[in-house]
Design a protein around this motif. Sequence first.
Motif, PDB file in Angstrom:
ATOM      1  N   ASN A 167      41.763 -67.234  17.232  1.00 42.25           N
ATOM      2  CA  ASN A 167      42.082 -65.938  17.834  1.00 42.25           C
ATOM      3  C   ASN A 167      40.846 -65.046  17.936  1.00 42.25           C
ATOM      4  O   ASN A 167      40.651 -64.335  18.924  1.00 42.25           O
ATOM      5  CB  ASN A 167      43.167 -65.232  17.019  1.00 42.25           C
ATOM      6  N   GLU A 168      40.004 -65.103  16.909  1.00 40.58           N
ATOM      7  CA  GLU A 168      38.768 -64.309  16.944  1.00 40.58           C
ATOM      8  C   GLU A 168      37.850 -64.789  18.064  1.00 40.58           C
ATOM      9  O   GLU A 168      37.249 -63.977  18.782  1.00 40.58           O
ATOM     10  CB  GLU A 168      38.049 -64.416  15.595  1.00 40.58           C
ATOM     11  N   ASP A 169      37.740 -66.113  18.220  1.00 41.22           N
ATOM     12  CA  ASP A 169      36.905 -66.664  19.284  1.00 41.22           C
ATOM     13  C   ASP A 169      37.417 -66.236  20.652  1.00 41.22           C
ATOM     14  O   ASP A 169      36.633 -65.868  21.537  1.00 41.22           O
ATOM     15  CB  ASP A 169      36.873 -68.190  19.203  1.00 41.22           C
ATOM     16  N   LEU A 170      38.744 -66.283  20.831  1.00 41.57           N
ATOM     17  CA  LEU A 170      39.314 -65.906  22.116  1.00 41.57           C
ATOM     18  C   LEU A 170      39.085 -64.423  22.391  1.00 41.57           C
ATOM     19  O   LEU A 170      38.733 -64.030  23.514  1.00 41.57           O
ATOM     20  CB  LEU A 170      40.808 -66.223  22.148  1.00 41.57           C
ATOM     21  N   LYS A 171      39.245 -63.613  21.364  1.00 44.36           N
ATOM     22  CA  LYS A 171      39.021 -62.173  21.527  1.00 44.36           C
ATOM     23  C   LYS A 171      37.571 -61.901  21.938  1.00 44.36           C
ATOM     24  O   LYS A 171      37.301 -61.074  22.825  1.00 44.36           O
ATOM     25  CB  LYS A 171      39.339 -61.449  20.223  1.00 44.36           C
TER      26      LYS A 171
END
Length: 740
Positions: A401-405
């Motif tokens: 999720n952090e990577d996508l954000k």
Amino acid sequence: MSDTHNHNHEDCIGCGCYNPAFDLLLNTTNSNETKDARAESVQENEVPKSMIFYNGIIYPVQRKDENEKIVDVTDPDFYYEAMRIDNGMITWLGTSEKAKKEADDEKIDLQDLNGKTILPGLIEPHCHIVPSAAGDFGKYPVPLSKEWGDKIWKNYSPFDNQSDPLDPDPHYPQCLKPDYTRENLLKDVIGDAKKIAEKNNKLSYLEKKNGPYWLLGLGVDPSLMYEVYPEKHWTIDNCVDSSFFREVDLDFERSTPSLAVPPILLMSASGHTAYVNKIALSLAYSLEKEKPTPGFLEKYPTEEKYVINENCVLQEMAQMTPVMRAICKTQLKDLKDGIEGSINDYIKSARKLGVTMVYDAGMQQDWANAYFFKDGTPINHGIRIGMSLPYGIENKFEKANEDLKKQFEDFDSFQPPTEKTINGYWGSIKITSDGSNQGLTGYQSLNYVCPSLPDPNEKGIYNFQTQAKLDPLSVDTLNDGINHNNSLVKAIVKEGWPILIHANGNQAIDYTINAYKESLGTPPTKEEMEEFQNKRNRIEHCSLLNEQNLKDMKEYGIQPSFLIGHVGYWGYVFDKYIFPKSQTVNSAAEHLDLCKSALDHSLRITLHSDNAVTPLGPLRYMEQAITRIMEGSEQAKDYYTNLKKKSGDKPTNTVFKDLPVLNESERITVMQALKAVTLDAAWQCQADHLVGSLLPGKLADFIILEKNPMLMDTPEKAYLNMRNIKVLETWVGGVQYKNG
């Protein structure tokens, strides 16, 4: 070594949409270097200012009616005789008389088509450029591999793509090899291994420091090997394992005792399974002792334990990484040095098949920056390239999720491509929810029934459940996975980006449709629904559908993209051995690739290859959707084999009407098939305002064919003929590429 293999899909992604093998091999390339020569190579042909084609059969797919309204062409007999292009754009279509007069009046170049056919450029809506190009080292040479007279990768796939140079008539491309067997694979591997063993015998002292050369092979697919079905002497799991490599060792001992068996690494078609011999495992263990990866030596304190535990069959990155690291340094350097050239060759190969646009369904950002953009500007490879950014399903929820954000922060808000960006644009976010049905990892509501499964409860894998298992705080992993899937889709929808969700198994498709529905309000407002429908969200492969799925997809505007090779290549094994006939919810005969039903529900379908899972070739996709013949059957193999034989050989025992068809009611027409690889493919890829039809004002992307596929309007006329049509010329933005 043990002969048993535990059919364990734990922590598998299991499909071509995420290929860990080439992630491992290519992640060490320098992503900051690009070469201007890649762009320069496609500028040799200048865009002609004006040109008129006449005396042809030109299928526009779209036209303007008497009220100047743009409409789709539904009549396969409707065509124009002439077409004009100016500055890379289509300006008009009409009669040959008009063409001659205008050319004479304005002194414009006039090209006589001599009755040949023009179609809009064909569009591949779902492929994987970099891994497929890397795999094409089996086809294209790179520098140092020439030292031993062969390519880095040997092609061990089930597809008969090669022509016999002594045969004046070309072999039929993109067909299954009739003799694709474990026995023949073993014979080929032994022969190739001996060539490398001879090369290793001649290595100098300095060369030996880089390690011995390996036999590297691609495309191994036990599910299509004759011995696996129906005789069941072997299974999908034990067909290529320690017993296979023991036979290699025994042959060396008997016939060439002076040669040492080289390390052998054979990759499965999906890239999620590797078959390796004990020499390769031993080299991997030696490297781990010297430079260990975290946890390896704790898990395998002795080499014997490592070799026995792996049983020569490695699954996913965790098991494959030690072996990949141990490959000969010279070969690894060849791989890295050759990738850019191989991408260019891959694109040339696509153009020869009439492809003017490819859409990469899972392009890593580093690869895009290294090979397809320079300073943020698309590099002109002479083909249109759309890309989908992959969500990191292999990571923990929090990291993914952090990577996508962060990726959302790196990009502007979603915008459809323009004339300036269509050679390289980001068009969607990609999620991979399960594996492949032929790999037994597509997530089903009912068990697989093929004989390779010792576990009667095997239903494949749901990647979000696997992802939840990476989280130590997770308790009920299935529910956690479903909930995370729903929240992820909702977050992406909120960001305004289109989504592609890979789903093969019927249960994965149910969860996917529900995640799309849950991303909106309950019930959604009219505005929410319209905005959602306008995003052209897709389900990739979309293999096993039912009536309720189709109704939901119609309501929400969720579009299917079918890997139609599932019907042609694997339809027989799906129908006869992999899926339960007694149950209806995931039987292949009733639910696989429902092309006609999707069209009847007003969905806009596309057909794709998932290359390198199946070969590129949109004319073949059209053919397989029109015929739905199960090419893996003995009747089809007999028909194909004898079709290629010269007169005087024994006649075929099979006639066309005896070829088995998977769900004949799902056949589509030639016009519907053409739209699926042109206009509707462009539409799904957000680019139909620029390409996909021969409409005045669109880019001049089109192909000139030796034969007319629109005349192959019955299954019998199309079968093994449409895929074999030669594309004489491919035009991209008014630039000509001859395919001789």
